[in-house]
Scaffold this motif. Structure first.
Motif, PDB file in Angstrom:
ATOM      1  N   ILE A 335      -0.699  -1.569   0.300  1.00 40.58           N
ATOM      2  CA  ILE A 335       0.504  -1.030  -0.363  1.00 40.58           C
ATOM      3  C   ILE A 335       0.128   0.189  -1.207  1.00 40.58           C
ATOM      4  N   ASP A 336       0.804   1.261  -0.948  1.00 36.03           N
ATOM      5  CA  ASP A 336       0.536   2.528  -1.608  1.00 36.03           C
ATOM      6  C   ASP A 336       0.699   2.395  -3.132  1.00 36.03           C
ATOM      7  N   GLY A 337      -0.319   2.806  -3.879  1.00 35.14           N
ATOM      8  CA  GLY A 337      -0.228   2.826  -5.342  1.00 35.14           C
ATOM      9  C   GLY A 337      -0.469   1.478  -6.003  1.00 35.14           C
ATOM     10  N   LEU A 338      -0.800   0.450  -5.216  1.00 32.31           N
ATOM     11  CA  LEU A 338      -1.037  -0.879  -5.813  1.00 32.31           C
ATOM     12  C   LEU A 338      -2.508  -1.006  -6.218  1.00 32.31           C
ATOM     13  N   ARG A 339      -2.721  -1.450  -7.450  1.00 28.51           N
ATOM     14  CA  ARG A 339      -4.088  -1.624  -7.949  1.00 28.51           C
ATOM     15  C   ARG A 339      -4.264  -3.075  -8.401  1.00 28.51           C
ATOM     16  N   VAL A 355       1.484  -1.495 -10.005  1.00 34.81           N
ATOM     17  CA  VAL A 355       1.839  -0.533  -8.955  1.00 34.81           C
ATOM     18  C   VAL A 355       2.331   0.742  -9.631  1.00 34.81           C
ATOM     19  N   ASP A 356       1.782   1.866  -9.221  1.00 28.67           N
ATOM     20  CA  ASP A 356       2.208   3.158  -9.784  1.00 28.67           C
ATOM     21  C   ASP A 356       3.726   3.307  -9.669  1.00 28.67           C
ATOM     22  N   GLY A 357       4.353   3.684 -10.776  1.00 27.84           N
ATOM     23  CA  GLY A 357       5.780   4.018 -10.730  1.00 27.84           C
ATOM     24  C   GLY A 357       6.710   2.815 -10.742  1.00 27.84           C
ATOM     25  N   ALA A 358       6.178   1.615 -10.981  1.00 25.84           N
ATOM     26  CA  ALA A 358       7.049   0.426 -11.027  1.00 25.84           C
ATOM     27  C   ALA A 358       6.543  -0.506 -12.122  1.00 25.84           C
ATOM     28  N   ASP A 362      10.097  -5.280 -13.754  1.00 25.71           N
ATOM     29  CA  ASP A 362      11.102  -4.935 -12.740  1.00 25.71           C
ATOM     30  C   ASP A 362      10.708  -5.518 -11.380  1.00 25.71           C
ATOM     31  N   ILE A 363       9.415  -5.438 -11.089  1.00 23.48           N
ATOM     32  CA  ILE A 363       8.937  -5.999  -9.810  1.00 23.48           C
ATOM     33  C   ILE A 363       9.261  -7.496  -9.757  1.00 23.48           C
ATOM     34  N   LYS A 416      10.014  -3.883  -0.118  1.00 17.72           N
ATOM     35  CA  LYS A 416      11.448  -3.594  -0.285  1.00 17.72           C
ATOM     36  C   LYS A 416      11.757  -3.240  -1.741  1.00 17.72           C
ATOM     37  N   VAL A 417      11.214  -4.045  -2.647  1.00 16.34           N
ATOM     38  CA  VAL A 417      11.439  -3.850  -4.076  1.00 16.34           C
ATOM     39  C   VAL A 417      10.882  -2.489  -4.535  1.00 16.34           C
ATOM     40  N   LEU A 418       9.712  -2.149  -4.021  1.00  8.74           N
ATOM     41  CA  LEU A 418       9.096  -0.877  -4.432  1.00  8.74           C
ATOM     42  C   LEU A 418       9.887   0.314  -3.902  1.00  8.74           C
ATOM     43  N   THR A 419      10.512   0.156  -2.771  1.00 12.20           N
ATOM     44  CA  THR A 419      11.362   1.235  -2.245  1.00 12.20           C
ATOM     45  C   THR A 419      12.546   1.450  -3.194  1.00 12.20           C
ATOM     46  N   LEU A 420      13.047   0.353  -3.736  1.00 11.64           N
ATOM     47  CA  LEU A 420      14.172   0.477  -4.690  1.00 11.64           C
ATOM     48  C   LEU A 420      13.721   1.095  -6.010  1.00 11.64           C
ATOM     49  N   LEU A 421      12.512   0.745  -6.442  1.00 12.42           N
ATOM     50  CA  LEU A 421      12.054   1.158  -7.775  1.00 12.42           C
ATOM     51  C   LEU A 421      11.445   2.557  -7.821  1.00 12.42           C
ATOM     52  N   ARG A 422      10.942   3.048  -6.687  1.00 11.46           N
ATOM     53  CA  ARG A 422      10.211   4.345  -6.734  1.00 11.46           C
ATOM     54  C   ARG A 422      10.944   5.451  -5.981  1.00 11.46           C
TER      55      ARG A 422
END
Ligand code: C6P
Length: 422
Positions: A335-339, A355-358, A362-363, A416-422
């Motif tokens: 997953i892009d940006g997940l650490r 996760v960058d930007g989330a 919220d996640i 799906k959630v990250l698409t909504l948040l970023r």
């Protein structure tokens, strides 16, 4: 929430097909629940675990037909309840391989067990100038009680540092240990990172300078076979509700010589020998540390949960969970940006991440709407958050009943959630 059959099953070719996952899932009625019309994917086992039907039935049967007070009544119900209560003490001693059930004390949970040791060991053994070592990855329950007793007794707290993977610095540990060290308090598994700490080695080194060691086993006992004699632990504690047992009951193992010498924690009924207005003498261990009417049904439920865990076998559970950890780690890394926060080579089945930007909160909130329950926040480990320079993480933690399919459902929902948040 409605209870309908949860359709999540194991994909073919899973390396753990010999593990009776379907039978295990069927034993946990809550897993058939739907949340917002989606099958529940419960990934917050580090916080608390669900209860198998055998534990629910055991408690129901106990309250329906067998309930009575313990160690006080001369009538059949009380004698039966006392026997069931004592049977759990024996079962816990076997579970931890303790030399004697007298060394098993029932508490409300890990938190109370640590407070008990901080108070009773502290008031018995600590003097001004003494040192208590704790690790940089402790839960607040294994920090604050030590701060409180250190303040009262004029002792000092020293912190064993960790590196950027969440691994304790063992050479720093060796140099912090000294004849001033009276007690080392360390978790076996970190709830915020998943790191499995080398507690056997730590105990050996602590004993070499004459220090006692308390191991917080809140996150280890659901996953790892614990042998307090092989570890040579002075104190070892865990919480019932994290090992598929009810809330309100926990365990402290303590070595007999220490427990016998230590002053009581709480005082009152059932922990005394003789009471007069001139003074009181105390009874023997373990009752000396169990003032008041205990959580009788919860203790009985704990016994059933341990029997269930033993039937399935902790080595088999550990193997299943190791597969889940490896599978989830691999999938999450795509997953892009997940650490992942906590990348120790030896980990229990728990993954903290950002996760960058989330924001983790919220996640977690949006995942809930996909039926996926995870924990977010500082996990009662604010020093860990500070170490990794984050305010919070999201955390998935797997239990004996989780499956690779659930991890797939979680990863899909997360995307799906990250698409909504970023
Ligand atoms: N951790 C979590 O991580 P109690 O609440 O007494 O049952 O357990 C306290 C405790 C002590 N030590 C460790 C390592 C723990 O993980 C916990 C509880 C939960 O989600 C709640 S913060």
């Amino acid at each position: 929430m409605t209870a309908v059959m949860n359709q999540l099953t194991e994909p073919e070719g899973s390396p753990t097909t010999a593990y009776p996952i379907e039978a295990i899932r069927a034993e946990f009625p809550i897993l058939a629940t739907q949340v917002y019309g989606k099958p529940l994917v419960y990934l917050d086992n580090g916080a608390t675990t669900h209860k198998p039907q055998c534990v629910i039935d055991c408690i129901s049967q106990f309250y329906s037909k067998e309930y009575g007070t313990v160690r006080r009544g001369v009538y059949a119900l009380s004698e039966g309840a006392t026997e069931a209560f004592q049977n759990t003490r024996e079962a816990v001693a076997t579970f931890l391989n303790a030399p004697s059930s007298d060394e098993i004390i029932f508490t409300r949970g890990s938190t109370e067990a640590i407070n008990l040791v901080a108070h009773s060991f502290g008031h018995t053994y600590l003097n001004p100038g003494d040192e208590i070592l704790i690790s940089a990855m402790e839960h607040h329950a294994n920090i604050v009680p030590w701060q409180q007793i250190a303040k009262l007794k004029g002792a000092t707290i020293k912190v064993i540092p960790m590196d950027s993977n969440g691994v304790l610095d063992m050479s720093a540990y060796a140099s912090l240990l000294s004849p001033k060290t009276k007690l080392v308090a360390v978790n076996h598994v970190s709830n915020a990172l998943g790191t499995i700490n080398p507690v056997a080695e730590m105990i050996k080194q602590a004993h070499a300078v004459g220090a006692a060691v308390l191991v917080d086993g809140a996150q280890s006992t659901p996953h790892i076979t614990v042998d307090v004699q092989a570890l040579d632990a002075d104190f070892y504690c865990f919480s019932g509700h994290k090992v598929y047992a009810p809330t309100g009951v926990g365990v402290l193992f303590g070595k007999r010589t220490l427990l016998e010498a230590m002053v009581p924690y709480q005082t009152g009924g059932d922990m005394i020998d003789q009471v007069s207005f001139d003074g009181t003498t105390f009874t023997d261990i373990p009752h000396k540390f169990e003032a008041g009417t205990p959580a009788i049904a919860q203790v009985v439920g704990l016994g059933e949960a341990l029997r269930y865990l033993t039937r399935i076998g902790l080595p088999a559970i550990a193997q299943h969970e190791a597969d889940l950890l490896a599978y989830a780690t691999e999938r999450m890394q795509t997953i892009d940006g997940l650490r992942i926060i906590g990348t120790a080579p030896h980990k229990a089945s728990l993954i903290s991440f950002v996760v960058d930007g989330a924001h983790p909160l919220d996640i977690g909130t949006l995942l809930d709407h996909e039926g996926v329950a995870i924990r977010t926040g500082h996990h009662c480990a604010q020093p860990v958050m500070r170490h990794f320079d984050v305010s919070a993480t999201a955390r998935v933690s797997f239990g004996m009943y989780n499956t690779r399919s659930e991890i797939d459902a979680f990863v899909q929902a997360l995307q799906k959630v990250l698409t909504l948040l970023r």
